[in-house]
Design a protein around this motif. Structure first.
Motif, PDB file in Angstrom:
ATOM      1  N   VAL A 138       0.819  -1.222   0.000  1.00  3.21           N
ATOM      2  CA  VAL A 138       0.000   0.000   0.000  1.00  3.21           C
ATOM      3  C   VAL A 138       0.845   1.260   0.000  1.00  3.21           C
ATOM      4  N   LEU A 139       2.132   1.147   0.343  1.00  2.00           N
ATOM      5  CA  LEU A 139       2.983   2.331   0.412  1.00  2.00           C
ATOM      6  C   LEU A 139       3.192   2.969  -0.956  1.00  2.00           C
ATOM      7  N   HIS A 140       3.017   2.188  -2.021  1.00  5.32           N
ATOM      8  CA  HIS A 140       3.224   2.720  -3.372  1.00  5.32           C
ATOM      9  C   HIS A 140       2.211   3.807  -3.717  1.00  5.32           C
ATOM     10  N   SER A 141       1.092   3.843  -3.022  1.00  5.60           N
ATOM     11  CA  SER A 141       0.074   4.864  -3.302  1.00  5.60           C
ATOM     12  C   SER A 141       0.231   6.105  -2.421  1.00  5.60           C
ATOM     13  N   LEU A 142       1.217   6.115  -1.533  1.00  2.26           N
ATOM     14  CA  LEU A 142       1.383   7.252  -0.625  1.00  2.26           C
ATOM     15  C   LEU A 142       2.017   8.448  -1.337  1.00  2.26           C
ATOM     16  N   PRO A 143       1.544   9.659  -1.049  1.00  2.11           N
ATOM     17  CA  PRO A 143       2.240  10.853  -1.543  1.00  2.11           C
ATOM     18  C   PRO A 143       3.641  10.930  -0.912  1.00  2.11           C
ATOM     19  N   PRO A 144       4.614  11.503  -1.612  1.00  6.56           N
ATOM     20  CA  PRO A 144       5.974  11.617  -1.055  1.00  6.56           C
ATOM     21  C   PRO A 144       6.004  12.287   0.313  1.00  6.56           C
ATOM     22  N   ALA A 145       5.166  13.302   0.515  1.00  2.32           N
ATOM     23  CA  ALA A 145       5.158  14.005   1.811  1.00  2.32           C
ATOM     24  C   ALA A 145       4.744  13.072   2.941  1.00  2.32           C
ATOM     25  N   GLU A 146       3.854  12.121   2.646  1.00  5.29           N
ATOM     26  CA  GLU A 146       3.417  11.180   3.670  1.00  5.29           C
ATOM     27  C   GLU A 146       4.521  10.178   3.996  1.00  5.29           C
ATOM     28  N   MET A 147       5.283   9.768   2.992  1.00  6.70           N
ATOM     29  CA  MET A 147       6.444   8.908   3.236  1.00  6.70           C
ATOM     30  C   MET A 147       7.434   9.619   4.148  1.00  6.70           C
ATOM     31  N   ARG A 148       7.714  10.880   3.846  1.00  7.06           N
ATOM     32  CA  ARG A 148       8.657  11.638   4.662  1.00  7.06           C
ATOM     33  C   ARG A 148       8.159  11.782   6.091  1.00  7.06           C
ATOM     34  N   SER A 149       6.880  12.046   6.245  1.00  5.56           N
ATOM     35  CA  SER A 149       6.305  12.216   7.581  1.00  5.56           C
ATOM     36  C   SER A 149       6.532  10.977   8.435  1.00  5.56           C
ATOM     37  N   GLY A 150       6.313   9.804   7.847  1.00  4.17           N
ATOM     38  CA  GLY A 150       6.516   8.569   8.603  1.00  4.17           C
ATOM     39  C   GLY A 150       7.950   8.352   9.016  1.00  4.17           C
ATOM     40  N   MET A 151       8.876   8.867   8.229  1.00  2.00           N
ATOM     41  CA  MET A 151      10.287   8.688   8.548  1.00  2.00           C
ATOM     42  C   MET A 151      10.700   9.425   9.820  1.00  2.00           C
ATOM     43  N   ALA A 152       9.913  10.420  10.232  1.00  2.00           N
ATOM     44  CA  ALA A 152      10.222  11.109  11.492  1.00  2.00           C
ATOM     45  C   ALA A 152      10.140  10.150  12.670  1.00  2.00           C
ATOM     46  N   GLU A 153       9.091   9.314  12.701  1.00  3.21           N
ATOM     47  CA  GLU A 153       8.948   8.357  13.796  1.00  3.21           C
ATOM     48  C   GLU A 153      10.044   7.291  13.747  1.00  3.21           C
ATOM     49  N   ILE A 154      10.477   6.928  12.536  1.00 11.70           N
ATOM     50  CA  ILE A 154      11.565   5.963  12.425  1.00 11.70           C
ATOM     51  C   ILE A 154      12.866   6.577  12.936  1.00 11.70           C
ATOM     52  N   ALA A 155      13.147   7.828  12.528  1.00 17.50           N
ATOM     53  CA  ALA A 155      14.349   8.507  13.025  1.00 17.50           C
ATOM     54  C   ALA A 155      14.308   8.635  14.547  1.00 17.50           C
ATOM     55  N   LYS A 156      13.125   8.925  15.080  1.00 15.96           N
ATOM     56  CA  LYS A 156      12.968   9.005  16.544  1.00 15.96           C
ATOM     57  C   LYS A 156      13.433   7.711  17.207  1.00 15.96           C
ATOM     58  N   CYS A 157      13.023   6.576  16.652  1.00 14.58           N
ATOM     59  CA  CYS A 157      13.436   5.282  17.200  1.00 14.58           C
ATOM     60  C   CYS A 157      14.948   5.123  17.148  1.00 14.58           C
ATOM     61  N   GLY A 158      15.562   5.688  16.117  1.00 13.14           N
ATOM     62  CA  GLY A 158      17.018   5.639  16.029  1.00 13.14           C
ATOM     63  C   GLY A 158      17.681   6.438  17.130  1.00 13.14           C
ATOM     64  N   PHE A 159      17.176   7.626  17.402  1.00 16.34           N
ATOM     65  CA  PHE A 159      17.782   8.468  18.441  1.00 16.34           C
ATOM     66  C   PHE A 159      17.597   7.878  19.832  1.00 16.34           C
ATOM     67  N   ILE A 160      16.438   7.286  20.103  1.00 13.72           N
ATOM     68  CA  ILE A 160      16.180   6.836  21.471  1.00 13.72           C
ATOM     69  C   ILE A 160      16.637   5.407  21.749  1.00 13.72           C
ATOM     70  N   ALA A 161      16.826   4.581  20.679  1.00 14.81           N
ATOM     71  CA  ALA A 161      17.028   3.160  20.984  1.00 14.81           C
ATOM     72  C   ALA A 161      17.879   2.370  20.001  1.00 14.81           C
TER      73      ALA A 161
END
Length: 364
Positions: A169-192
């Motif tokens: 389903v990710l193939h239908s996401l707008p680029p801005a929505e992909m980028r938005s999700g990456m914030a939570e992934i980066a957060k996981c990198g910083f904390i753990a």
């Protein structure tokens, strides 16, 4: 390739990550276990996907109701919640029936709270359709809606029986929505998990490709951080005196205030990215992190295409909203900050002048 991660809470459940995994919904619904009805709560953009999920359930002679709710944070209101209750009541939804949340984080937050509140709790399955939904909202049992005063102020802890993260389903996401999700992934990198940050730094161009194996790996790593964290502290009460689940709120106190001020016109991940730089500025000013780690916040978030600055003229409005944040205790503001990479701690009751300095440092 399909990956299965177990969230080892008192009622363990699996998060399945891969292509085409939505086909496993029938097993999670529990056909043959007394289920008669399934309600699929979805946003308008997921109407076709809801029909795809509905077809095999109907072939099992289940009664399937599609409940369409507004997009994004507009779904998380008392009026929409009441509408969902009305549909469940009119269709005779019982305690043995099942709710499915299909969509981004706002939709799964709402669906989970509908499930938590209907008949004091019915089973539900999450089928997140955004990066942010997969990594953050769909896992961990936090459900809720917003009020005029703030985000997620009304809710409950109610765990799903399973989560299906279908990467197709990710193939239908707008680029801005992909980028938005990456914030939570980066957060996981910083904390753990610093390997998340290293992956982003090594291949930033892959982040925008929903079919990239790097994206799949980042999503899996982010979910693994969330699963480990909530397993030890499901209700955010602290784990053995440690920060526990509150670590996942890194960047969120300031980020939620930005979302509220913008009336949710800004994406959650964009607001959290700004919030992470804000708390990194705080941590640097009190000697918790060095300049290199502070700069790394900006560089990684910018690599992903996320904002790292915010407007300079609304401090009092943001402060008022932050005082209503769920993490506030009494009149004491609390922020998750780093004492170093992968070492989040709580900073309680910081001096307002420190906060103002950090705000000025991120002001554009």
């Amino acid at each position: 390739m399909t990956t299965r991660l177990t969230v080892p809470t008192s009622r363990p459940y699996d998060v399945v990550i891969g292509n085409g995994v939505h086909e496993q919904l029938r097993g999670l619904v529990g056909f043959g276990m007394g289920v008669l009805r399934v309600a699929i709560i979805h946003a308008p953009a997921m109407r076709r996907q809801a029909e795809i999920l509905r077809e095999p359930l109907v072939s099992d002679a289940l009664e399937v109701h599609l409940i369409e709710v507004p997009d994004s944070e507009q779904a998380k209101t008392a009026d929409v919640l009441t509408f969902c209750w009305k549909v469940l009541g009119e269709t005779g939804f019982t305690r043995s029936d099942v709710i499915v949340g299909l969509g981004g984080g706002a939709t799964t937050d709402l669906a989970g709270f509908v499930a938590a509140s209907w008949l004091r709790g019915v089973r539900f399955v999450n089928v997140p359709t955004t990066v942010l939904g997969m990594v953050d909202a769909a896992v961990g049992g936090k459900t809720g809606i917003n009020t005029a005063q703030g985000k997620n102020l009304v809710g409950a802890f109610h765990e799903p029986v399973g989560v299906l993260c279908d990467l197709d389903v990710l193939h239908s996401l707008p680029p801005a929505e992909m980028r938005s999700g990456m914030a939570e992934i980066a957060k996981c990198g910083f904390i753990a998990d610093r390997t998340i940050l290293e992956l982003i730094e090594a291949a930033p161009e892959a982040i925008s490709d929903p079919g990239s194996p790097i994206v799949a790996e980042l999503i899996t790593k982010g979910i693994a951080v969330k699963a480990r964290t909530v397993a030890g502290d499901l209700r955010e009460t602290g784990a053995d005196g440690s920060i526990g689940r509150e670590a996942l709120n890194y960047g969120h106190t300031f980020g939620h205030a930005v979302e509220r001020f913008e009336d949710y016109r800004i994406r959650h991940g964009e607001a959290v990215a700004i919030g992470m730089v804000f708390v990194a500025e705080i941590a640097h000013r009190i000697g918790h992190i060095d300049q290199e780690l502070l700069d790394r916040h900006r560089s990684i978030l910018q690599l992903v295409g996320l904002p790292t600055t915010y407007r300079p003229d609304i401090w009092e409005a943001l402060l008022t909203t932050m005082r209503l944040d769920k993490k506030t205790r009494g009149d004491q503001l609390r922020f998750v900050v780093l004492e170093g990479l992968e070492h989040p701690v709580i900073l309680g009751g910081p001096d307002e002048s420190l906060l103002v300095d950090a705000y000025q440092a991120i002001s554009a």
